[in-house]
Design an enzyme around this catalytic site. Structure first.
Site, mmCIF file in Angstrom:
data_model
loop_
_atom_site.group_PDB
_atom_site.id
_atom_site.type_symbol
_atom_site.label_atom_id
_atom_site.label_comp_id
_atom_site.label_asym_id
_atom_site.label_seq_id
_atom_site.Cartn_x
_atom_site.Cartn_y
_atom_site.Cartn_z
ATOM 1 N N LYS A 98 0.865 -1.187 0.000
ATOM 2 C CA LYS A 98 0.000 0.000 0.000
ATOM 3 C C LYS A 98 0.900 1.234 0.000
ATOM 4 C CE LYS A 98 -1.504 3.052 2.560
ATOM 5 N NZ LYS A 98 -1.608 4.199 1.632
ATOM 6 N N PRO A 99 0.963 1.935 -1.151
ATOM 7 C CA PRO A 99 1.814 3.129 -1.194
ATOM 8 C C PRO A 99 1.113 4.311 -0.520
ATOM 9 C CG PRO A 99 0.754 2.800 -3.326
ATOM 10 C CD PRO A 99 0.276 1.673 -2.430
ATOM 11 N N GLY A 151 7.136 4.767 7.996
ATOM 12 C CA GLY A 151 6.305 5.959 8.173
ATOM 13 C C GLY A 151 6.527 6.541 9.552
ATOM 14 N N GLU A 173 10.179 0.933 10.170
ATOM 15 C CA GLU A 173 11.176 1.982 9.904
ATOM 16 C C GLU A 173 10.466 3.299 10.169
ATOM 17 O OE1 GLU A 173 14.288 1.575 9.115
ATOM 18 O OE2 GLU A 173 14.197 -0.587 8.829
ATOM 19 N N CYS A 207 13.995 10.671 6.470
ATOM 20 C CA CYS A 207 13.977 10.218 7.866
ATOM 21 C C CYS A 207 15.358 10.198 8.504
ATOM 22 C CB CYS A 207 13.329 8.849 7.976
ATOM 23 S SG CYS A 207 14.275 7.584 7.141
ATOM 24 N N GLU A 308 11.064 15.798 14.783
ATOM 25 C CA GLU A 308 11.485 15.755 13.383
ATOM 26 C C GLU A 308 10.841 16.955 12.647
ATOM 27 O OE1 GLU A 308 9.902 12.170 11.771
ATOM 28 O OE2 GLU A 308 11.564 11.895 10.403
#
Ligand code: NAP
Length: 377
Positions: A98-99, A151, A173, A207, A308
């Site tokens: 699933k993109p 994600g 990740e 990331c 972030e």
């Protein structure tokens, strides 16, 4: 993928915003995972282990875990897919991906190439759609044996909880908050170039990009001046324009976060060396371009120090001793290297940055089950 590098790169730039040269580079990086994994498939060995008794043999077999599911983000629309699909196929698993909703086109283009290459139907499946419904369907189905997610930490935690239902293996990740360290004895030009590569690639939406730049007192003034010069020279604009180094941010939410982080830092005493504002670029671009930014006098209470930012903002923090700078745990360390990611090395983070590794032989292990056979003779 390499035959179609230009076409795929352009498609990615148009849907995601990164400069064309970076998009073409990502296609090569993404194809590297397929090539590496295809070679690694030949090296998925079992083992025999010495038994304590003469009438037994101990065999350790490695077999595909089963159906693999993958959920990927928008910031690397090709590489985050092949980094999961390559090793899963090498291990012998079928995969469904699933993109991200912002970048389904690159994913579909990769799926079409797999069909053209002759993959049997059902081996690689690209499934754009509503994330929560798809994840729910997968994690409540015991046939899905592994879920690999790239994600945000927040969603990763949610998926980890849901994976408990069928004890689905999970590989995560997640978000990062990488520091970039510059010591007094650094090669100034190399350090500046490394900081620019690490911080400003993909407009800082990476990331592993440097979220904080720690600079030792003895080199601080020279480094800050040279970094500011280099950052001011970065050309901003649509990714398809030649020479552009900083493309558009992915969406309004990304822009709001960057603006919030900079405003928060300024309100707590930080100073701008360059940038610090969104750029008006004309119709269609006005809201998505942020000037590459360097801020200084950054302190630990500012959001840029603990969250972030995911944008083109380099916060500079001065330090005095080596001991102060290296009290940190990280899954990847680039020593004199601002771009350490490569298909043959293990990519992954510690603590809330994730579980498991992608790339190299470690990436393939995520899709293998170990079976032990005790053979009486
Ligand atoms: P995100 O919101 O977590 O989205 C990532 C993917 O998860 C998308 O496909 C998204 O689908 C899906 N998703 C969203 N909510 C979900 C839910 N409740 N259940 C299941 N799937 C869900 O992340 P993002 O903010 O777009 O991406 C940036 C983050 O990814 C950053 O934190 C970055 O550090 C991290 N990242 C990590 C790595 C790494 O290797 N560690 C690499 C790249 C990015 P929709 O698009 O349809 O919502």
């Amino acid at each position: 993928m390499m035959r179609d590098q230009d076409r795929l790169g352009r498609l990615m730039t148009e849907e995601q915003g990164k400069p064309l040269a970076e998009a073409r580079g990502e296609i090569a990086y993404a194809a590297g995972f397929i090539e590496w994994s295809a070679e690694e498939a030949k090296r998925i060995y079992g083992e025999t282990v010495q038994a304590f008794v003469a009438n037994k043999r101990i065999l350790v077999l490695r077999q595909p875990i089963g159906v693999a599911a993958a959920i990927t983000p928008w910031n690397f629309p090709a590489a985050m897919i092949t980094r999961k699909v390559g090793p899963a196929l090498a291990a012998g698993c079928t995969v469904v991906v699933k993109p991200a909703s912002q970048t389904p086109l690159t994913a579909i283009a990769i799926g079409a190439l797999a069909m053209e290459a002759g993959f049997p139907a059902g081996v690689l499946n690209i499934l754009p759609g509503i994330a929560t419904e798809i994840a729910e369907a997968w994690l409540s189905d015991s046939r899905v044996r592994v879920l690999s997610f790239t994600g945000s930490t927040e969603v990763g935690k949610e998926l980890m909880t849901k994976a408990a239902e069928h004890v689905t293996r999970i590989s995560l990740e997640l978000g990062g908050h990488a520091p970039f360290l510059v010591f007094d004895d650094a090669d100034l030009e190399a350090a500046v170039a490394g900081a620019v590569d690490s911080k400003f690639r993909n407009a800082g939406q990476t990331c592993v990009c440097a979220n904080r730049v720690y600079v030792q007192s003895g080199i601080y003034d020279r480094f800050a001046a040279r970094l500011t010069e280099s950052v001011e020279a970065l050309k901003v604009g649509p990714g398809t324009e030649p020479g552009v180094k900083i493309g558009a941010l992915v969406d309004d939410r990304a822009m709001a976060k960057v603006e919030d982080h900079v405003a928060n830092a300024l309100s707590l005493g930080a100073k701008i060396r360059t940038g610090g504002r969104r750029l008006p670029q004309g119709d269609g671009y006005a809201d998505r371009f942020y000037a590459p930014t360097v801020i200084e006098d950054v302190t630990p209470d500012m959001k840029v120090s603990f969250e972030e930012t995911f944008g083109p903002v380099a916060p500079l923090i001065r330090f005095d001793t080596e001991e102060e700078a290296i009290r940190l745990d990280y899954g990847i360390v680039g020593a004199n290297d601002g771009l350490p990611s490569t298909p043959q090395a293990p990519f992954g983070g510690m603590k809330e940055s994730g579980i498991g590794r992608e790339g190299g032989k470690w990436g393939v292990e995520e899709y293998l089950e170990v079976k032990y056979v005790s053979w009486g003779i």
